[in-house]
Write an enzyme that holds these catalytic residues in place. Structure first.
Site, PDB file in Angstrom:
ATOM      1  N   ASP A   1       3.499  24.707 -17.408  1.00  0.00           N
ATOM      2  CA  ASP A   1       3.910  23.477 -16.648  1.00  0.00           C
ATOM      3  C   ASP A   1       5.344  22.980 -17.410  1.00  0.00           C
ATOM      4  OD1 ASP A   1       2.878  23.043 -19.314  1.00  0.00           O
ATOM      5  OD2 ASP A   1       2.978  20.963 -19.157  1.00  0.00           O
ATOM      6  N   GLU A   2       6.185  22.113 -16.482  1.00  0.00           N
ATOM      7  CA  GLU A   2       7.195  21.656 -16.971  1.00  0.00           C
ATOM      8  C   GLU A   2       8.468  22.514 -17.922  1.00  0.00           C
ATOM      9  OE1 GLU A   2       5.370  16.847 -17.941  1.00  0.00           O
ATOM     10  OE2 GLU A   2       5.112  18.724 -19.416  1.00  0.00           O
TER      11      GLU A   2
HETATM   12  C1  TNX Z   1       2.369  15.900 -18.452  1.00  0.00           C
HETATM   13  S1  TNX Z   1       0.193  17.259 -17.339  1.00  0.00           S
HETATM   14  C2  TNX Z   1       2.260  16.801 -19.067  1.00  0.00           C
HETATM   15  C3  TNX Z   1       2.037  16.908 -20.281  1.00  0.00           C
HETATM   16  C4  TNX Z   1       1.962  15.348 -21.080  1.00  0.00           C
HETATM   17  C5  TNX Z   1       1.156  14.659 -20.022  1.00  0.00           C
HETATM   18  C6  TNX Z   1       1.092  13.028 -20.368  1.00  0.00           C
HETATM   19  C7  TNX Z   1       0.972  18.456 -17.895  1.00  0.00           C
HETATM   20  C8  TNX Z   1       0.850  19.795 -17.158  1.00  0.00           C
HETATM   21  N1  TNX Z   1       2.180  18.094 -18.713  1.00  0.00           N
HETATM   22  O1  TNX Z   1       2.863  17.472 -21.214  1.00  0.00           O
HETATM   23  O2  TNX Z   1       1.216  15.498 -22.438  1.00  0.00           O
HETATM   24  O3  TNX Z   1       1.793  14.625 -18.813  1.00  0.00           O
HETATM   25  O4  TNX Z   1       0.160  12.382 -19.358  1.00  0.00           O
END
Ligand code: TNX
Length: 483
Positions: free
Chosen positions: A295-296
């Site tokens: 993710d991200e």
């Molecule tokens: C998004 S959900 C993220 C996390 C954070 C979360 C907080 C996701 C795959 N990545 O790194 O902790 O939001 O709600």
């Protein structure tokens, strides 16, 4: 019998057939390791609370456990008559699910290990039950704040009561690396020594981690380990700077921003590292899944992200595991075993829908419904807010099959409620964020949609207040429930 959570498929009451449990009651498993295993768990729980011996001698008042492979997977049938309780389970999971239902038919003190007041009577009738989805999970982020093995085990006990059968552990992020890897020892000794806001952090030794896995297994809960890659890796880079492209020293991060770190996707050494981590983690994992995050990854170029995933996905398969990843990884052509975990709040995602069309399973964790790190209500002083608030009703009132465009019921593996811990510091915080929303998520994943009704659920949930209290669970007494 009518207050069970998650609501069973079918309940037939027989009020004349109540079964008393007393010092003459026996627990008799059929000759099968699964029946014996479930019987042990039931006996341990009842013994601790009542002090009764509950021997395995088949005479008098008997609770019988047996396997019936005609039942649907993870399903069970619980028949209660005046003289006998017969618990039949499709498999080990089915028997354990039946044990949890039976425990819910007993007074709250029993699961709390306390002596019940008055007589112990199981309501007569028959429950026939099986889950809607094979996967009903929750995630605990032990990277942002670390929680030790005993805390995780207590959490497992509490989630298993609601037939949650997967616990996903988010074992590495920018703020900390929490699982010992033999070939790369500094991951923990350097990368595990802090957490959000700079506390002391910590990590699981292989032995501690395995003890969590076994403890969970005994209760029908499968651990899904996650190493988030190629982003969310500042702690690994702090331990081994050569895993970044510039090779510059870094410190583990103690803030809460995301998207700034990445493994160097063009270095050979990175893949040696990932291979070692996956191999060692797979060794510690009897369950079918290994989560690789994904993710991200905002500091990884899209083409390089795809290169990375194309190299790493086969490593997971070769280690004998099915990959799970956050839905961003659906941008690459996934092997058919790969599970896509959807976490956003948009009702459409082309790559996830394409994966579902190609036959991949989707695990539903939409943040606006299932993120239990969110606030319960707007002015809640605790919890994240980017997707929230997520009230108990919000967590309950949705259908995983209808949520995401192009992802129908047959593509849904199940539901998972992640608990990110940027703001969760203590065990009490875990309990407060998780309960009672976990009970709602459990019913979303278990009970047929046609049998689900918010108004009915909130009435039943109210009956679980004393149960949670007896166990000392610091649940949030949400005002939408008539406690
Ligand atoms: C998004 S959900 C993220 C996390 C954070 C979360 C907080 C996701 C795959 N990545 O790194 O902790 O939001 O709600």
């Amino acid at each position: 019998m009518t207050d069970v959570i998650p609501a069973p498929v079918r309940v037939q009451r027989a009020p004349e057939e109540n079964f008393p449990i007393d010092s003459a009651t026996a627990i008799v498993p059929a000759k099968s390791p699964d029946a014996e295993h479930a019987a042990d768990l039931l006996r341990d729980t009842l013994r601790r609370s009542t002090g009764f011996e509950l021997p395995a001698t088949d005479r008098g008042q008997v609770i019988e456990l047996r396997v019936d492979d005609e039942l649907p997977a993870q399903g069970y049938r619980l028949e209660v008559t005046r003289t006998r309780i017969t618990l039949s389970g499709a498999d080990r999971a089915g028997l354990l699910n039946g044990v949890q239902t039976l425990l819910q038919l007993l007074p709250p003190e029993v699961v709390a290990g306390k002596r019940p007041q008055g007589e112990l009577v199981v309501a007569g009738g028959t429950i026939t039950d099986h889950p809607r989805y094979a996967y009903r999970g929750t995630m605990l982020d032990v990277a942002r704040h670390f929680f030790d093995a005993d805390t995780v085990k207590r959490h497992i006990d509490r989630i298993a009561r609601y037939k949650i059968n997967y616990l996903h552990l988010h074992l590495a992020d920018d703020q900390g690396w929490r699982i010992a890897i033999r070939k790369w020892p500094k991951l923990t000794t350097v990368g595990g020594r802090t957490q959000v806001d700079g506390g002391k952090g910590g990590w699981f030794s292989r032995r501690e981690y395995s003890s969590i896995v076994r403890y969970a297994q005994r209760r029908g809960v499968t651990i899904v380990p996650e190493i988030d890659m190629p982003g969310h890796t500042q702690a690994a880079l702090a331990a081994y700077p050569q895993l970044s492209c510039d090779g510059r020293p870094r410190r583990p991060y103690t803030g809460t921003q995301v998207g700034f770190s990445t493994l160097c996707v063009t270095k050979q050494e990175t893949y040696r590292f990932v291979q070692d981590v996956i191999s060692e983690l797979a060794e510690l994992t009897p369950g079918p899944y290994l989560h690789i995050g994904g993710d991200e990854a905002q500091s990884t170029k899209p083409a390089e992200y795809r290169t990375f995933m194309r190299k790493v996905l086969p490593m997971v398969l070769r280690a004998g595991k099915k990959p799970v990843g956050w839905h961003e990884y659906a941008q690459v052509d996934l092997p058919k075993e790969a599970v896509v975990q959807y976490w956003r709040i948009e009702r459409a995602d082309d790559a996830t829908a394409a994966a579902a069309r190609a036959g991949n399973k989707v695990l539903m964790s939409p943040a606006d419904k299932s993120y239990i790190d969110m606030k319960y209500f707007e002015s809640d002083s605790r919890g994240n807010k980017w997707a929230g608030p997520v009230s108990v009703q919000t967590a309950y009132d949705w259908d995983p099959a209808g949520y995401l465009k192009g992802v129908d019921d047959s593509a849904v593996l199940g539901v998972e409620a992640p608990l990110w811990t940027e703001l969760v510091e203590t065990e009490e915080d875990i309990e407060r964020q998780a309960f009672p929303r976990i009970a709602a998520v459990a019913e979303v994943g278990w009970t047929p949609q046609s049998r689900r009704d918010w108004n009915d659920f909130r009435q039943r949930l109210a009956q679980h207040g004393p149960r949670l209290k007896a166990q000392g669970v610091a649940f949030h007494p949400s005002p939408d429930v008539p406690w």
